[in-house]
Every structure is written in structure tokens, then in C-alpha cells.
Design an enzyme around this catalytic site. Structure first.
Site, mmCIF file in Angstrom:
data_model
loop_
_atom_site.group_PDB
_atom_site.id
_atom_site.type_symbol
_atom_site.label_atom_id
_atom_site.label_comp_id
_atom_site.label_asym_id
_atom_site.label_seq_id
_atom_site.Cartn_x
_atom_site.Cartn_y
_atom_site.Cartn_z
ATOM 1 N N ASN A 8 0.877 -1.172 0.000
ATOM 2 C CA ASN A 8 0.000 0.000 0.000
ATOM 3 C C ASN A 8 0.913 1.221 0.000
ATOM 4 O O ASN A 8 1.462 1.600 1.031
ATOM 5 C CB ASN A 8 -0.887 -0.047 1.255
ATOM 6 C CG ASN A 8 -1.864 1.095 1.316
ATOM 7 O OD1 ASN A 8 -1.819 2.012 0.479
ATOM 8 N ND2 ASN A 8 -2.742 1.078 2.289
ATOM 9 N N LYS A 15 3.224 0.687 3.185
ATOM 10 C CA LYS A 15 2.847 -0.370 4.129
ATOM 11 C C LYS A 15 2.962 -1.699 3.403
ATOM 12 O O LYS A 15 2.610 -1.775 2.213
ATOM 13 C CB LYS A 15 1.389 -0.179 4.575
ATOM 14 C CG LYS A 15 1.192 0.978 5.504
ATOM 15 C CD LYS A 15 -0.233 0.942 6.053
ATOM 16 C CE LYS A 15 -0.686 2.336 6.401
ATOM 17 N NZ LYS A 15 -2.044 2.660 6.067
ATOM 18 N N ARG A 91 -2.507 -1.963 -3.479
ATOM 19 C CA ARG A 91 -3.718 -1.163 -3.273
ATOM 20 C C ARG A 91 -3.593 0.079 -4.151
ATOM 21 O O ARG A 91 -2.607 0.809 -4.079
ATOM 22 C CB ARG A 91 -3.844 -0.761 -1.810
ATOM 23 C CG ARG A 91 -4.990 0.182 -1.619
ATOM 24 C CD ARG A 91 -5.205 0.556 -0.177
ATOM 25 N NE ARG A 91 -6.200 1.596 -0.154
ATOM 26 C CZ ARG A 91 -6.034 2.788 0.410
ATOM 27 N NH1 ARG A 91 -4.904 3.077 1.019
ATOM 28 N NH2 ARG A 91 -6.997 3.671 0.368
ATOM 29 N N HIS A 180 -12.680 3.778 -0.457
ATOM 30 C CA HIS A 180 -12.790 2.814 0.652
ATOM 31 C C HIS A 180 -13.577 1.580 0.210
ATOM 32 O O HIS A 180 -14.123 0.848 1.044
ATOM 33 C CB HIS A 180 -13.525 3.404 1.886
ATOM 34 C CG HIS A 180 -12.778 4.466 2.619
ATOM 35 N ND1 HIS A 180 -13.405 5.464 3.324
ATOM 36 C CD2 HIS A 180 -11.453 4.680 2.786
ATOM 37 C CE1 HIS A 180 -12.491 6.253 3.877
ATOM 38 N NE2 HIS A 180 -11.297 5.801 3.557
ATOM 39 N N ARG A 238 -10.130 16.588 6.721
ATOM 40 C CA ARG A 238 -10.857 16.933 5.475
ATOM 41 C C ARG A 238 -12.244 17.471 5.821
ATOM 42 O O ARG A 238 -12.886 16.978 6.754
ATOM 43 C CB ARG A 238 -10.997 15.689 4.590
ATOM 44 C CG ARG A 238 -9.667 15.214 4.063
ATOM 45 C CD ARG A 238 -9.816 13.944 3.247
ATOM 46 N NE ARG A 238 -8.978 12.889 3.770
ATOM 47 C CZ ARG A 238 -8.967 11.638 3.341
ATOM 48 N NH1 ARG A 238 -9.762 11.276 2.351
ATOM 49 N NH2 ARG A 238 -8.169 10.732 3.870
ATOM 50 N N GLU A 381 -8.467 -4.692 4.509
ATOM 51 C CA GLU A 381 -8.302 -4.458 3.069
ATOM 52 C C GLU A 381 -7.168 -5.310 2.499
ATOM 53 O O GLU A 381 -7.251 -5.801 1.384
ATOM 54 C CB GLU A 381 -8.029 -2.971 2.832
ATOM 55 C CG GLU A 381 -9.250 -2.114 3.105
ATOM 56 C CD GLU A 381 -8.907 -0.691 3.550
ATOM 57 O OE1 GLU A 381 -8.297 -0.541 4.624
ATOM 58 O OE2 GLU A 381 -9.249 0.238 2.824
#
Ligand code: AMP
Length: 396
Positions: A8, A15, A91, A180, A238, A381
Site C-alpha cells: 500500500n 505499508k 492497493r 474505501h 478533510r 483491506e
């Protein structure tokens, strides 16, 4: 047994998780994180399945050097040769309209990923850096891409099309994409294993970035993220939904550039702005309990916006059978879950106080008599990416 590396990649972080699988059971052998890639004081850490942990401060000038450092860690802890790696799953943030499922990466896929890179203002093309680095180091390894937007490609037109001149969609592909998706897909699939009757699910992925998705008959039919991952509910930094004219007005009257407004909306807003500088809900909860006025307002706005989406999606689906909470806040914050669920009592949601105290585990929050069910389901995920990687490579 096959070994699959899941990556990721962010612009300055990477990651990783190494899975071992026979195709049905997936075991994480080692996982870790490289931080501050291309910046001073970079470091890389790992944790093995038997609990060995280490963090090393080493220079990580770019993603390729970082991947080499990850290989060194894998060779030190888990592999006798890098050839033992069977495949790599990445990802990816955005698949535009090209990808509604994971795919084997080839030149054509890379070209399409580059085409969509500007669609993610916060992440840009960071996701591709890991793919390119891996291609340079192990040119023959099979690589798979899993897209955060793919699960939402089932949304109907009324959910994804904005009421702008049609050219904006037809020529420039401006529409709701949603993100997501891998997380919403995973938690809804986990729920359906124990509650196959759940035809109408609302999945709340509440973390530093948050989104809510309406899932009807197992498919995403609407989601709170839109063209970018900035709208919808209030997030850590955000802003979530704001009047579309606000950025234009700020640019015009305060002489700010698009980049400055982007920075403001994505990095300097949300809970952080409302609470006076705290984006972590643990700090905000503490201050709320101490009676801090800003923290109270931040929590009230946060809960207000989530409840508004849950209400809207319940109306869209003509009801709701189950609500899922996942990600950092959804899995851990009993405080915020309680506040959200309290506001949904009118719909017949009744939660068990003891169950709501549990953290980071699959648990049913709702009582036996509750009309609507609610669950905490930890997201995973990386597991979805590993499973898709296995499926695509085994059948390639
Ligand atoms: P994520 O982006 O899913 O990793 O979520 C990160 C966010 O989860 C953090 O910024 C915190 O706001 C929140 N979080 C993590 N652990 C806890 C906790 N124990 N209690 C409340 N919030 C938490």
C-alpha cells in the site's frame, strides 16, 4: 504454499504485509511500514507473526530503495530467497471507470492508472510508485491491482452523476466514484456470512478518512465520497460536504490559489479545524469530557453529519437491516458509536452498552429486540488484496 506480498504505497510511506496461503487460509507472516520516504529521518519497521518487532532508521530516498529494504527484512525474517515471492498485490486509490474489480497489471493497466492519477488530489500518483519500483526490481513477478473505487462501480446513474453540464461527465469523466470500496466490500461480505438476510446494509468506515456506503443486495448503490475523497462526512482534517461555491469564493476574495484551497480543505479542515487543532478522536473525546466548547461543537457536527447520511441512505434503500462500524474510529470509539446510535433510536436501533465497550473485534452491538442490527466489524483491506491476488494469479 504461496507467498504474496501486499503493498500500500503512499507518496512518502509504504505499508507491506507478507501472506502465506494455500488458496483458502491466508496467514500474515510479517507486516510493516516504511515512513518518510524521500524525506529526512526515514525509518522502516516490521512485526513478525511471533511478535518480533524492529524499527530501523535508514535513508529511504525513493520507493525502489524502500522496496529493497523491505526485501532485506523479508530475507532476514521470512524468506530464504526473494524468488519465493509468488505474486504482489497493490492497493490502488483510483480505477476511474476502467476497473470494477482487481486486475493483473500489464502495460495497458499501467497506462490507465496514469490516466486517472490526477483524480485523487490528496494522493496523486503515489500508488503507482510501488508498482514501478517492483517492476524495476522483479520484472517477471505477477502484479495485481485492487482499486478503492472498484466496489462502487455498481452505483446507478442517479447516485453517480452530478447535475453539471453533461459534457463534464461525457468528456471529462467528472462523476461520483467513491473510495474505501475494498473496506466496504470486506465488512459487508463478513456481515453477510452471519446475516445472509441483510439485504440493506449501511457501512460506516470511520477513520482519519471516512465514508458511508449504502449496500443493497450486496452491491454499493451510493456512497458519501464523490469525485474525490474529500466530500461526505466530517473527517480528521478533510472538510466533508461544503457548499460547492465556497472554494470559488475563497479563491476570488482571499486571493488564494487552487492548491492553497485544496490544502485548506484536505489538510486543515474537519475535526482538526473545528476542535482547535485535534484530528485524533481520542484527544477530542477527552476534551469533550472536560467540557471544552470547541470539542463539543466538533463532536456534535461529526455525529450530525453521519446521522444525516445514515438517514438518507435508509430512505434511498427503503429501510435498513444492519449498520456496520469499521476503521480506526468505527472499531474503537465506543463514545462516538454511542452518540451515533443514540440518534438512531427512533428507527428502532437499540444497542447493548456492554457490547459497545468492546474494541477492535467483530461484535454485535444491537440487542436481541432491536429492529435494526448494528455491528462492529474490523476491516481488512490487505486480506481482500491477497485473496484477489491469489485468485487472479492462480487462474492466469
Ligand atoms: P484509520 O484511518 O482507520 O487508521 O483511523 C485512524 C483514527 O482512528 C485516528 O485518527 C483516531 O481518530 C481513531 N482511533 C484510533 N484508535 C482509537 C481509539 N482507541 N479510540 C478512539 N479513536 C481511535
Amino acid at each position: 504454499m504461496k507467498k504474496i506480498l501486499v503493498l500500500n504505497s503512499g507518496s512518502s510511506s509504504l505499508k507491506y504485509q507478507l501472506f502465506e496461503t494455500d488458496g483458502s487460509a491466508f496467514r500474515v507472516i510479517i507486516k510493516g511500514l516504511a515512513e518518510r520516504i524521500g524525506i529526512d529521518n526515514s525509518n522502516i519497521s516490521y512485526q513478525t507473526e511471533n511478535g518480533t518487532k524492529e524499527t530501523m532508521n535508514i535513508p529511504l530516498e525513493n520507493h525502489e530503495i524502500t522496496l529493497k529494504a523491505i526485501f532485506d527484512i523479508l530475507l532476514k525474517t521470512s524468506l530464504s530467497s526473494i524468488d519465493e515471492l509468488w505474486a504482489v498485490g497493490h492497493r490502488l486509490g483510483h480505477g476511474g471507470e476502467y476497473f470494477d474489480k482487481s486486475v493483473v497489471i500489464d502495460d495497458n493497466v499501467i497506462e490507465k492508472i496514469y490516466e486517472t492519477k490526477d483524480l485523487l488530489p490528496l494522493h496523486g500518483n503515489a500508488f503507482i510508485l510501488g508498482i514501478e519500483a517492483m517492476k524495476n526490481l522483479l520484472p517477471n513477478i505477477k502484479q495485481i491491482a485492487t482499486f478503492d473505487s472498484a466496489f462502487h462501480q455498481t452505483m446507478p446513474k442517479e447516485a453517480y452523476l452530478y447535475a453539471l453540464p453533461l459534457e463534464q461527465y461525457e468528456k471529462y469523466r467528472i462523476r461520483r466514484y467513491g473510495f474505501h470500496g475494498t473496506s466496504h466490500y470486506y465488512v459487508s461480505k463478513e456481515l453477510l456470512k452471519i446475516m445472509p438476510s441483510a439485504k440493506k446494509i449501511i457501512s460506516c468506515h470511520l477513520g482519519s478518512g471516512s465514508s458511508i456506503t449504502a449496500i443493497k443486495n450486496g452491491k454499493s448503490i451510493d456512497t458519501s465520497f464523490g469525485f474525490a475523497a474529500s466530500c461526505g462526512v466530517t473527517m480528521g482534517t478533510r472538510c466533508g460536504d461544503i457548499d460547492a461555491f465556497i472554494p470559488l469564493y475563497i479563491m476570488k476574495t482571499q486571493n488564494k490559489t487552487a492548491d492553497e484551497v485544496n490544502q485548506m480543505m484536505n489538510k486543515e479542515s474537519g475535526l482538526c479545524a473545528l476542535s482547535g487543532g485535534y484530528s485524533d478522536t481520542r484527544d477530542i473525546e477527552k476534551r469533550y469530557n472536560e467540557g471544552d466548547e470547541k470539542a463539543i461543537v466538533a463532536v456534535n457536527i461529526y455525529v450530525h453529519n453521519i446521522v444525516k447520511y445514515i438517514g438518507a441512505y435508509t430512505a434511498e434503500m427503503g429501510g435498513v437491516d444492519a449498520i456496520i462500524f469499521t476503521a480506526g474510529i468505527g472499531e474503537n470509539s465506543s463514545f462516538l458509536r454511542q452518540k451515533i446510535c443514540d440518534r438512531l433510536k427512533f428507527m428502532g436501533l437499540d444497542i447493548n452498552q456492554d457490547a459497545n465497550q468492546l474494541r477492535s473485534q467483530f461484535v454485535e452491538l444491537s440487542t436481541k429486540d432491536s429492529k435494526i442490527k448494528a455491528f462492529v466489524i474490523p476491516t481488512n483491506e490487505e486480506l481482500v488484496i491477497a485473496q484477489d491476488t491469489y485468485e487472479l494469479c492462480a487462474n492466469a
